[in-house]
Design a protein around this motif. Structure first.
Motif, PDB file in Angstrom:
ATOM      1  N   TYR A 197       0.898  -1.179  -0.082  1.00 18.86           N
ATOM      2  CA  TYR A 197      -0.075  -0.079   0.031  1.00 18.86           C
ATOM      3  C   TYR A 197       0.886   1.042  -0.226  1.00 18.86           C
ATOM      4  O   TYR A 197       0.401   2.453  -0.745  1.00 18.86           O
ATOM      5  CB  TYR A 197      -0.902  -0.184   1.226  1.00 18.86           C
ATOM      6  CG  TYR A 197      -1.763  -1.264   1.371  1.00 18.86           C
ATOM      7  CD1 TYR A 197      -2.545  -1.855   0.198  1.00 18.86           C
ATOM      8  CD2 TYR A 197      -1.806  -1.896   2.451  1.00 18.86           C
ATOM      9  CE1 TYR A 197      -3.150  -2.857   0.381  1.00 18.86           C
ATOM     10  CE2 TYR A 197      -2.543  -3.236   2.650  1.00 18.86           C
ATOM     11  CZ  TYR A 197      -3.260  -3.687   1.507  1.00 18.86           C
ATOM     12  OH  TYR A 197      -3.996  -4.700   1.581  1.00 18.86           O
TER      13      TYR A 197
ATOM     14  N   GLN B  19      -0.122  -5.625   3.125  1.00 20.92           N
ATOM     15  CA  GLN B  19      -1.155  -6.550   3.355  1.00 20.92           C
ATOM     16  C   GLN B  19      -0.713  -7.510   4.466  1.00 20.92           C
ATOM     17  O   GLN B  19       0.317  -8.145   4.490  1.00 20.92           O
ATOM     18  CB  GLN B  19      -1.739  -7.234   2.427  1.00 20.92           C
ATOM     19  CG  GLN B  19      -3.207  -7.992   2.545  1.00 20.92           C
ATOM     20  CD  GLN B  19      -3.662  -8.335   1.429  1.00 20.92           C
ATOM     21  OE1 GLN B  19      -3.086  -8.984   0.550  1.00 20.92           O
ATOM     22  NE2 GLN B  19      -5.047  -8.701   1.275  1.00 20.92           N
TER      23      GLN B  19
ATOM     24  N   ARG C 122      -7.191  -1.647   7.592  1.00 17.64           N
ATOM     25  CA  ARG C 122      -7.347  -0.634   6.456  1.00 17.64           C
ATOM     26  C   ARG C 122      -8.615  -0.740   5.687  1.00 17.64           C
ATOM     27  O   ARG C 122      -8.822  -2.032   5.326  1.00 17.64           O
ATOM     28  CB  ARG C 122      -6.015  -0.974   5.622  1.00 17.64           C
ATOM     29  CG  ARG C 122      -5.924  -0.115   4.346  1.00 17.64           C
ATOM     30  CD  ARG C 122      -4.762  -0.320   3.735  1.00 17.64           C
ATOM     31  NE  ARG C 122      -4.644   0.393   2.373  1.00 17.64           N
ATOM     32  CZ  ARG C 122      -5.201   0.081   0.979  1.00 17.64           C
ATOM     33  NH1 ARG C 122      -5.964  -0.887   0.896  1.00 17.64           N
ATOM     34  NH2 ARG C 122      -5.049   1.105   0.329  1.00 17.64           N
ATOM     35  N   ASP C 123      -9.254   0.186   5.646  1.00 15.62           N
ATOM     36  CA  ASP C 123     -10.370   0.254   4.505  1.00 15.62           C
ATOM     37  C   ASP C 123     -10.115  -0.118   3.242  1.00 15.62           C
ATOM     38  O   ASP C 123      -9.377   0.760   2.710  1.00 15.62           O
ATOM     39  CB  ASP C 123     -11.232   1.550   4.889  1.00 15.62           C
ATOM     40  CG  ASP C 123     -12.409   1.543   4.025  1.00 15.62           C
ATOM     41  OD1 ASP C 123     -13.534   1.692   4.716  1.00 15.62           O
ATOM     42  OD2 ASP C 123     -12.720   1.119   3.093  1.00 15.62           O
ATOM     43  N   PRO C 124     -10.521  -1.214   2.568  1.00 20.83           N
ATOM     44  CA  PRO C 124     -10.208  -1.533   1.265  1.00 20.83           C
ATOM     45  C   PRO C 124     -10.544  -0.583   0.248  1.00 20.83           C
ATOM     46  O   PRO C 124     -10.055  -0.337  -0.678  1.00 20.83           O
ATOM     47  CB  PRO C 124     -10.761  -2.908   1.123  1.00 20.83           C
ATOM     48  CG  PRO C 124     -11.855  -3.008   2.146  1.00 20.83           C
ATOM     49  CD  PRO C 124     -11.396  -2.128   3.185  1.00 20.83           C
ATOM     50  N   GLU C 125     -11.653   0.271   0.616  1.00 22.03           N
ATOM     51  CA  GLU C 125     -12.022   1.418  -0.492  1.00 22.03           C
ATOM     52  C   GLU C 125     -11.559   2.562  -0.416  1.00 22.03           C
ATOM     53  O   GLU C 125     -11.095   3.179  -1.018  1.00 22.03           O
ATOM     54  CB  GLU C 125     -13.519   1.322  -0.098  1.00 22.03           C
ATOM     55  CG  GLU C 125     -14.244  -0.024  -0.552  1.00 22.03           C
ATOM     56  CD  GLU C 125     -15.887   0.220  -0.771  1.00 22.03           C
ATOM     57  OE1 GLU C 125     -16.438   1.287  -0.147  1.00 22.03           O
ATOM     58  OE2 GLU C 125     -16.614  -0.702  -0.996  1.00 22.03           O
ATOM     59  N   THR C 126     -11.110   2.949   1.064  1.00 17.95           N
ATOM     60  CA  THR C 126     -10.662   4.469   1.141  1.00 17.95           C
ATOM     61  C   THR C 126      -9.150   4.403   1.694  1.00 17.95           C
ATOM     62  O   THR C 126      -8.669   5.464   1.462  1.00 17.95           O
ATOM     63  CB  THR C 126     -11.671   5.283   2.356  1.00 17.95           C
ATOM     64  OG1 THR C 126     -11.047   4.470   3.373  1.00 17.95           O
ATOM     65  CG2 THR C 126     -13.087   5.263   1.810  1.00 17.95           C
ATOM     66  N   GLY C 127      -8.698   3.309   1.958  1.00 14.70           N
ATOM     67  CA  GLY C 127      -7.436   3.226   2.245  1.00 14.70           C
ATOM     68  C   GLY C 127      -7.178   3.977   3.796  1.00 14.70           C
ATOM     69  O   GLY C 127      -6.077   4.015   4.257  1.00 14.70           O
TER      70      GLY C 127
END
Length: 226
Positions: A159, A174, A213-218
């Motif tokens: 990331y 991850q 970690r939010d997978p959509e917003t990071g």
């Protein structure tokens, strides 16, 4: 009562395996006389749950675990009593009341930040490799598993990646049940992108923190708020 603990494993203690660390923490807390809650059954053991296993040889200041207690204990008192009975290199850094009922920490944690120390690397080549890695759409490395070696694109599992000093990187990658990237694979990916990194060696891996970690917003959330 349940306390959430942030633990450090540093110095020679980094060579403890995850199982050895579990045994060390359990013995230390028992010697401290803390009111640990135990599981039921033929072989009861303290109800301590870890957010993520840590590889042998990796130091850390960001290990999290939940400890169930049979009666309330002030977090500051827990920290002081535990550290009196834990060995050098294994220290409780923080203790806070767990935020409440929900999925286990292990089920929620999906990202880890590392500081990576690389020796034998040309600094300009290291910086060029990081830039190339971040610009790449895929970075395929060989991953060894129980059934053999297979190619894996690790780019989606990295990331953040940055050079933070001479021979030093910071990586957010991850981790967890949905995928677990080894720091060694990051260096392997970089070596593919920069011939100047041939012979470079990852000499120290230090885990800084675990996150959800939010997978959509990071957006990253520390375990204290999960």
């Amino acid at each position: 009562m349940q306390l959430r603990i942030r633990l450090a494993k540093v110095g020679l203690a980094r060579f403890l395996s995850h199982l050895d660390l579990q045994r060390t923490v359990e013995r230390g807390l028992r010697r401290a006389g803390l009111p640990l809650a135990f599981t039921q059954g033929f072989n009861p053991h303290p109800r301590i749950s870890y957010a993520s296993a840590l590889a042998t040889g990796t130091s850390s200041e960001g290990e999290f675990l939940d400890v169930d207690l049979t009666e309330p204990v002030d977090p500051a008192e827990f920290l002081a009593r535990a550290n009196q009975h834990l060995p050098q290199g294994v220290r409780v850094l923080e203790a806070r009341p767990a935020p409440g009922e929900g999925d286990s920490l292990m089920a929620q944690i999906n990202a880890a930040a590392y500081r990576l120390t690389v020796e034998g690397a040309d600094q300009a080549a290291l910086e060029a490799a990081v830039a190339a890695f971040l610009a790449a759409r895929e970075v395929v490395v060989a991953r060894e598993g129980r059934t053999g070696t297979r190619p894996v694109d690790i780019r989606p599992q990295v990331y953040e990646l940055a050079v933070t000093g001479p021979g030093e990187l910071r990586a957010l990658v991850q981790t967890g049940s949905q995928g677990n990237l080894k720091p060694e694979e990051v260096l392997a990916g970089l070596a593919q992108l920069a011939p100047g990194l041939a012979g470079a060696e990852l000499t120290l891996t230090h885990r800084l923190m675990l996150y959800r970690r939010d997978p959509e917003t990071g957006v990253l959330t520390e375990p204290w708020s999960l």
